[in-house]
Design an enzyme around this catalytic site. Structure first.
Site, short mmCIF file in Angstrom:
data_model
loop_
_atom_site.label_atom_id
_atom_site.label_comp_id
_atom_site.label_asym_id
_atom_site.label_seq_id
_atom_site.Cartn_x
_atom_site.Cartn_y
_atom_site.Cartn_z
CE1 TYR A 57 -3.52 2.70 0.87
CE2 TYR A 57 -2.28 3.10 2.89
CZ TYR A 57 -3.28 3.44 2.01
OH TYR A 57 -4.05 4.56 2.26
CB CYS A 76 5.45 0.52 -2.41
SG CYS A 76 6.83 0.07 -1.34
CB ALA A 77 0.59 1.36 -4.45
N GLY A 86 0.11 -4.04 21.09
CA GLY A 86 -0.42 -2.67 20.94
C GLY A 86 0.59 -1.59 21.26
CB SER A 92 5.62 2.60 10.97
OG SER A 92 4.26 2.92 11.12
CG ASP A 93 8.88 3.66 15.26
OD1 ASP A 93 8.63 3.90 14.07
OD2 ASP A 93 9.78 4.23 15.89
CE LYS A 94 7.55 8.68 18.66
NZ LYS A 94 6.89 8.70 19.97
NE ARG A 95 2.38 5.10 9.71
CZ ARG A 95 1.48 4.14 9.74
NH1 ARG A 95 0.29 4.35 10.26
NH2 ARG A 95 1.75 2.96 9.24
#
Length: 397
Positions: free
Chosen positions: A192, A194-195, A263, A345-348
């Protein structure tokens, strides 16, 4: 004149951020029947005089606007049932419009592993004609991307106890600086991201080489009423929606909330109505929004997924009057929940400098308030239907 439609005087008085009158636009909105599209259609119909051609394969979430359009919206919104993959009418609709907004996507994490080909086609191949038609016909494009294009943070590659992990430059995500770091090819979860990244690069290149006027939106977990589906009630029985609807489904069924890999991932959440205000600013201020990529999120609403589950459990107990379960949460592995090939991923955490500077936008709604609004809606809308479905299932088992 309905109270939900602006008066001509009010519409005439509306000004953009530079003090110029806002002329009514004709907007081709692709994916108008989804979560974001339905809220955006409502906002545009209630507060502007813009005309919307709503394009989607279904209209359930905007049925109250289009089936049929209420008298006060006559001529302002029309629904066009078409699949952008293979419908020749798409170019005509884009040609008729001043602006195209592309919301169409497969954007559910459970699908990235199990339907990687559909995910890549939906988010890249199917978007190509939209970009092409906008560029060839000199039409402005607002394209919805995702915060997933950032992938993993730089900090995630440092040892867990490394002091630099706490430095914002290693985890705060900036539109024009942060690298896009994905996992290995065998981790299909990144299909997702990458697209979405590649279509962003194509749009940016069309702007640089062919003068396409564009704005790219990177949503950071927009949540609120009508998000996703409740499995077996208003969506497929076997589907796995995104985190808010997934947890809502568990709460409605009095099941423990499933925490993937404990979580521990950290996320920020923004209220859909705050985010839609940002989109309207983009629509009506092209001089400030064109050629920009905008993070749209709320860095103040940061929690781990575990903390989100705890908050939702407490808020839902207040909303529903039901006592929380003795064991409200259980841990499951990502391979159990999503299948092999999942990665995360760890954080956004979004940097908000550009959108604040260009559009003066800041989110307003604290996480607890938006969860209360959303879970009140979920309980009111779905509780009885879930009860019926559960009783039918137990009767046939």
């Amino acid at each position: 004149m309905s109270s939900s439609s602006p008066s001509p005087a009010a519409a005439a008085a509306r000004l953009d951020l530079d003090g110029n009158p806002i002329a009514p636009l004709t907007i081709c909105m692709i994916g108008a029947g989804g979560f974001i599209g339905s809220h955006l259609c409502e906002k545009l119909m209630a507060e502007t005089h813009h005309v919307v051609h709503a394009v989607d394969v279904y209209c359930d979430k905007i049925r109250h606007l289009v089936d049929p359009a209420p008298p006060h919206l006559a001529g302002r919104i029309s629904f066009h049932r078409l699949n952008i993959k293979n419908d020749s009418r798409l170019e005509g609709l884009i040609k008729m419009a001043d602006l195209t907004i592309n919301l169409a996507a497969i954007c559910t994490p459970a699908d990235y592993n199990t339907r990687p080909l559909d995910t890549i086609y939906s988010n890249f191949i199917d978007a190509l004609p939209v970009v092409k038609y906008c560029s060839e016909n000199s039409k402005r494009l607002i394209h919805f991307s995702t915060c997933e294009v950032y992938g993993k943070t730089i900090g995630s590659f440092l040892p867990k106890d490394h002091p630099l992990r706490k430095e914002p430059e290693f985890y705060v995500l900036k539109e024009d600086e942060s690298p896009c770091i994905f996992g290995p090819i065998v981790k299909q979860r990144w299909s997702y991201a990458c697209a979405k990244q590649l279509i962003e690069r194509l749009i940016f290149a069309e702007g640089a080489e062919n003068g396409l006027e564009f704005t790219i939106v990177r949503p950071f977990n927009w949540i609120g009423p009508r998000m996703d589906f409740i499995p077996g009630v208003d969506g497929p029985s076997e589907g796995v929606p995104r985190v808010l609807a997934c947890f809502s489904n568990n709460l409605l069924r009095r099941e423990p909330l499933k925490l993937v890999d404990g979580g521990q991932s950290q996320r920020t959440f923004v209220y859909i109505k705050d985010a839609i205000e940002a989109v309207v600013l983009m629509i009506e201020n092209p001089a400030r929004a064109n050629d920009h990529i905008f993070n749209v999120g709320n860095p103040d609403n940061e929690v781990t997924v575990r903390e989100l589950a705890q908050m939702m459990t407490e808020v839902y107990a207040n909303v529903s009057g039901e006592a929380p379960l003795d064991e409200p949460m259980i841990d499951v592995s990502s391979s159990q929940f999503y299948g092999e090939g999942y990665d995360d991923s760890d954080k956004r955490i979004p940097d908000m400098t550009i959108i604040n500077k260009q559009l003066g936008w800041n989110p307003k709604t604290p996480l607890k308030d938006l969860l209360e609004t959303t879970l009140t809606y979920q309980h009111k809308t779905y509780k009885e239907a879930v009860k019926r479905q559960m009783s039918q299932a137990s009767a046939t088992s």
